[in-house]
Design a protein around this motif. Sequence first.
Motif, PDB file in Angstrom:
ATOM      1  N   THR A  47      54.123  93.307  36.286  1.00 51.54           N
ATOM      2  CA  THR A  47      54.148  94.587  35.595  1.00 51.54           C
ATOM      3  C   THR A  47      52.721  95.118  35.467  1.00 51.54           C
ATOM      4  OG1 THR A  47      54.034  93.520  33.421  1.00 51.54           O
ATOM      5  CG2 THR A  47      56.227  94.026  34.299  1.00 51.54           C
ATOM      6  N   VAL A  48      52.594  96.419  35.641  1.00 56.63           N
ATOM      7  CA  VAL A  48      51.315  97.111  35.518  1.00 56.63           C
ATOM      8  C   VAL A  48      51.552  98.281  34.575  1.00 56.63           C
ATOM      9  CG1 VAL A  48      49.416  98.217  36.754  1.00 56.63           C
ATOM     10  CG2 VAL A  48      50.844  96.504  37.930  1.00 56.63           C
ATOM     11  N   GLY A  49      51.384  98.043  33.280  1.00 58.70           N
ATOM     12  CA  GLY A  49      51.826  99.039  32.313  1.00 58.70           C
ATOM     13  C   GLY A  49      53.334  99.155  32.417  1.00 58.70           C
ATOM     14  N   THR A  50      53.804 100.355  32.721  1.00 55.20           N
ATOM     15  CA  THR A  50      55.236 100.541  32.937  1.00 55.20           C
ATOM     16  C   THR A  50      55.627 100.318  34.393  1.00 55.20           C
ATOM     17  OG1 THR A  50      54.806 102.914  33.175  1.00 55.20           O
ATOM     18  CG2 THR A  50      55.544 102.147  31.014  1.00 55.20           C
ATOM     19  N   GLY A  51      54.653 100.204  35.276  1.00 52.74           N
ATOM     20  CA  GLY A  51      54.938  99.984  36.684  1.00 52.74           C
ATOM     21  C   GLY A  51      55.357  98.560  36.979  1.00 52.74           C
ATOM     22  N   ILE A  52      56.049  98.392  38.090  1.00 51.92           N
ATOM     23  CA  ILE A  52      56.583  97.081  38.482  1.00 51.92           C
ATOM     24  C   ILE A  52      56.445  96.942  39.991  1.00 51.92           C
ATOM     25  CG2 ILE A  52      58.640  95.607  38.546  1.00 51.92           C
ATOM     26  CD1 ILE A  52      59.768  97.540  36.297  1.00 51.92           C
ATOM     27  N   PHE A  53      55.981  95.770  40.447  1.00 56.42           N
ATOM     28  CA  PHE A  53      56.077  95.483  41.876  1.00 56.42           C
ATOM     29  C   PHE A  53      56.286  93.988  42.085  1.00 56.42           C
ATOM     30  CE2 PHE A  53      51.481  94.902  41.328  1.00 56.42           C
ATOM     31  CZ  PHE A  53      51.185  93.830  42.155  1.00 56.42           C
ATOM     32  N   GLY A  54      56.957  93.689  43.174  1.00 57.71           N
ATOM     33  CA  GLY A  54      57.247  92.294  43.487  1.00 57.71           C
ATOM     34  C   GLY A  54      57.620  92.162  44.946  1.00 57.71           C
ATOM     35  N   THR A  55      57.970  90.941  45.344  1.00 55.07           N
ATOM     36  CA  THR A  55      58.238  90.662  46.752  1.00 55.07           C
ATOM     37  C   THR A  55      59.523  89.857  46.906  1.00 55.07           C
ATOM     38  OG1 THR A  55      55.860  90.566  47.186  1.00 55.07           O
ATOM     39  CG2 THR A  55      57.311  89.659  48.875  1.00 55.07           C
ATOM     40  N   ILE A  56      60.329  90.258  47.855  1.00 56.67           N
ATOM     41  CA  ILE A  56      61.425  89.417  48.330  1.00 56.67           C
ATOM     42  C   ILE A  56      60.882  88.681  49.547  1.00 56.67           C
ATOM     43  CG2 ILE A  56      63.753  89.337  49.287  1.00 56.67           C
ATOM     44  CD1 ILE A  56      64.397  91.888  47.800  1.00 56.67           C
ATOM     45  N   ASP A  57      60.610  87.400  49.380  1.00 53.11           N
ATOM     46  CA  ASP A  57      60.003  86.597  50.438  1.00 53.11           C
ATOM     47  C   ASP A  57      61.104  85.993  51.301  1.00 53.11           C
ATOM     48  OD1 ASP A  57      58.571  84.955  52.083  1.00 53.11           O
ATOM     49  OD2 ASP A  57      57.456  83.948  50.488  1.00 53.11           O
ATOM     50  N   ALA A  58      61.227  86.538  52.495  1.00 51.13           N
ATOM     51  CA  ALA A  58      62.240  86.046  53.425  1.00 51.13           C
ATOM     52  C   ALA A  58      61.626  85.123  54.471  1.00 51.13           C
ATOM     53  CB  ALA A  58      62.940  87.225  54.114  1.00 51.13           C
ATOM     54  N   GLY A  59      60.356  84.766  54.263  1.00 53.09           N
ATOM     55  CA  GLY A  59      59.703  83.878  55.206  1.00 53.09           C
ATOM     56  C   GLY A  59      59.333  84.537  56.513  1.00 53.09           C
ATOM     57  N   ARG A  60      59.216  85.840  56.514  1.00 52.23           N
ATOM     58  CA  ARG A  60      58.872  86.573  57.737  1.00 52.23           C
ATOM     59  C   ARG A  60      57.366  86.803  57.811  1.00 52.23           C
ATOM     60  NH1 ARG A  60      63.496  84.930  57.961  1.00 52.23           N
ATOM     61  NH2 ARG A  60      65.330  86.259  58.268  1.00 52.23           N
ATOM     62  N   GLU A  61      56.891  87.133  58.994  1.00 50.57           N
ATOM     63  CA  GLU A  61      55.458  87.341  59.187  1.00 50.57           C
ATOM     64  C   GLU A  61      55.005  88.680  58.615  1.00 50.57           C
ATOM     65  OE1 GLU A  61      54.366  86.943  63.242  1.00 50.57           O
ATOM     66  OE2 GLU A  61      54.992  84.840  63.394  1.00 50.57           O
ATOM     67  N   LYS A  62      55.881  89.658  58.586  1.00 50.42           N
ATOM     68  CA  LYS A  62      55.514  91.032  58.235  1.00 50.42           C
ATOM     69  C   LYS A  62      56.147  91.427  56.909  1.00 50.42           C
ATOM     70  CE  LYS A  62      55.450  95.552  60.563  1.00 50.42           C
ATOM     71  NZ  LYS A  62      55.844  96.247  61.820  1.00 50.42           N
ATOM     72  N   THR A  63      55.388  92.176  56.093  1.00 53.40           N
ATOM     73  CA  THR A  63      55.901  92.669  54.814  1.00 53.40           C
ATOM     74  C   THR A  63      55.943  94.194  54.831  1.00 53.40           C
ATOM     75  OG1 THR A  63      55.023  90.765  53.612  1.00 53.40           O
ATOM     76  CG2 THR A  63      55.525  92.742  52.315  1.00 53.40           C
ATOM     77  N   VAL A  64      57.096  94.741  54.498  1.00 50.06           N
ATOM     78  CA  VAL A  64      57.298  96.186  54.427  1.00 50.06           C
ATOM     79  C   VAL A  64      57.477  96.579  52.965  1.00 50.06           C
ATOM     80  CG1 VAL A  64      58.891  98.079  54.976  1.00 50.06           C
ATOM     81  CG2 VAL A  64      58.268  96.416  56.740  1.00 50.06           C
ATOM     82  N   ALA A  65      56.760  97.607  52.544  1.00 48.24           N
ATOM     83  CA  ALA A  65      56.838  98.071  51.159  1.00 48.24           C
ATOM     84  C   ALA A  65      57.763  99.275  51.039  1.00 48.24           C
ATOM     85  CB  ALA A  65      55.449  98.436  50.637  1.00 48.24           C
ATOM     86  N   LEU A  66      58.494  99.310  49.933  1.00 49.10           N
ATOM     87  CA  LEU A  66      59.350 100.439  49.578  1.00 49.10           C
ATOM     88  C   LEU A  66      58.933 100.895  48.189  1.00 49.10           C
ATOM     89  CD1 LEU A  66      62.785  98.927  50.672  1.00 49.10           C
ATOM     90  CD2 LEU A  66      61.266 100.363  52.039  1.00 49.10           C
ATOM     91  N   ARG A  67      58.592 102.162  48.051  1.00 49.40           N
ATOM     92  CA  ARG A  67      58.046 102.676  46.787  1.00 49.40           C
ATOM     93  C   ARG A  67      58.921 103.765  46.195  1.00 49.40           C
ATOM     94  NH1 ARG A  67      56.409 108.251  45.990  1.00 49.40           N
ATOM     95  NH2 ARG A  67      54.681 108.358  44.540  1.00 49.40           N
ATOM     96  N   SER A  68      59.082 103.719  44.883  1.00 47.25           N
ATOM     97  CA  SER A  68      59.739 104.796  44.141  1.00 47.25           C
ATOM     98  C   SER A  68      58.875 105.186  42.958  1.00 47.25           C
ATOM     99  CB  SER A  68      61.116 104.354  43.632  1.00 47.25           C
ATOM    100  OG  SER A  68      61.639 105.322  42.738  1.00 47.25           O
ATOM    101  N   ASP A  69      58.834 106.474  42.670  1.00 44.44           N
ATOM    102  CA  ASP A  69      58.179 106.940  41.444  1.00 44.44           C
ATOM    103  C   ASP A  69      59.174 106.884  40.292  1.00 44.44           C
ATOM    104  OD1 ASP A  69      59.638 108.935  42.705  1.00 44.44           O
ATOM    105  OD2 ASP A  69      57.916 110.219  43.033  1.00 44.44           O
ATOM    106  N   MET A  70      58.680 107.036  39.047  1.00 42.60           N
ATOM    107  CA  MET A  70      59.507 106.761  37.873  1.00 42.60           C
ATOM    108  C   MET A  70      59.512 107.869  36.823  1.00 42.60           C
ATOM    109  SD  MET A  70      58.032 102.903  37.274  1.00 42.60           S
ATOM    110  CE  MET A  70      58.975 102.581  35.784  1.00 42.60           C
ATOM    111  N   ASP A  71      58.482 108.700  36.783  1.00 40.00           N
ATOM    112  CA  ASP A  71      58.293 109.600  35.643  1.00 40.00           C
ATOM    113  C   ASP A  71      59.111 110.873  35.750  1.00 40.00           C
ATOM    114  OD1 ASP A  71      56.618 110.156  37.824  1.00 40.00           O
ATOM    115  OD2 ASP A  71      55.114 111.154  36.604  1.00 40.00           O
TER     116      ASP A  71
END
Length: 366
Positions: A47-71
């Motif tokens: 958590t970053v203040g009200t923000g949140i980020f984390g990872t679903i680790d599927a054991g893959r070499e590449k990580t793709v980010a998906l972002r949503s705003d909240m306010d």
Amino acid sequence: MDAINAKQAQTDLKELFERAEPSFQEHKTSEYIKSRLNGMGLTGYKTVGTGIFGTIDAGREKTVALRSDMDALPFNAEKTEYRHLCGHHANMTTLLGVLDYASANKDKLRYNIRYIFQPAEEVIGGAVTMIEAGCLEDVSEIFATHTGPDAELGSVALIAGDCMAGSNHFEIKINGKSTHAAHPNLGTDTVTAACEYVMSCQTIISRLKDPVETGLISFGMINGGTASNILPETVELHGTFRHFDPAVKVLIEKAMRTRLKAIEEFYGVTCEMNISDGTPPVRCDKGLVDRLRQVCTEQNIPVSGFDTKSMGGEDFAFYLEKVPGAFVWQGVATGGYQPPLHNKEYRVPDEAVYPCIKLLTAYITE
């Protein structure tokens, strides 16, 4: 692949709409998201203040980010009530929908998934806060969604290259000597000075800027005076200018300052000007947009004919300065009059989120 839980999506839309909160104060929204993530078994988030980020680790070499705003945005002048007049509740619902499938089907994921729920898109600052907290570490690509009143309901819209403009904001104070309105020569007419400045700035766009380049200057607030027969001591102007080319940004700022000096000299006023950087332009990676189009074809997801870049700003641009990515519009238009974003009548139909849930889920799975 049945990636859409329509009942859950409708619940998320309703619950998040009812929790609409100001930028950096999305406390109830954040708690709801955390409860949903916990229910998926995604408990290792930061958590970053009200923000949140984390990872679903599927054991893959590449990580793709998906972002949503909240306010959300203020619904009344007193700013005592907020509503999702820009559809951020739908963006959150879409991301939650994708995570529902991804968390339950890790073995089918092509990539590790970094999910980002970002506060304060409307006031600019939320993206930078999340990036500084490390949300883009080891990320190779990033995607975001946003509802779009120019795209048909049931479709997505994709724009390669320039998608949304860079934005800057300014505040100006014109200070003079107040006087009776019947005797303007005994003081300084700050109101007329302000009006002339507003109009003269439009010739920066029409006469100084290269006509084939895109740019605009808009004044959103003018405030001054207490009575009809008094020329006020001070008038304030607030506004924004937009651009895609850095050279246009430099030209506009320089010319606005030059115009203001001319106003000072002619009217005998003194002026204060503060220009603050907003967001850089949103530029979508062509290769990634082409891949999204291919997935749409494979999944029979309609792609809207809307492909016009917008002068609106978006702090998703800060992520795109770090890693390649793309912005996906979720169509909400149903025919007839469609209220624009930030309008008090703006609404998002429940089914508007389904195409993007399907698209992004298909993109990240085998």
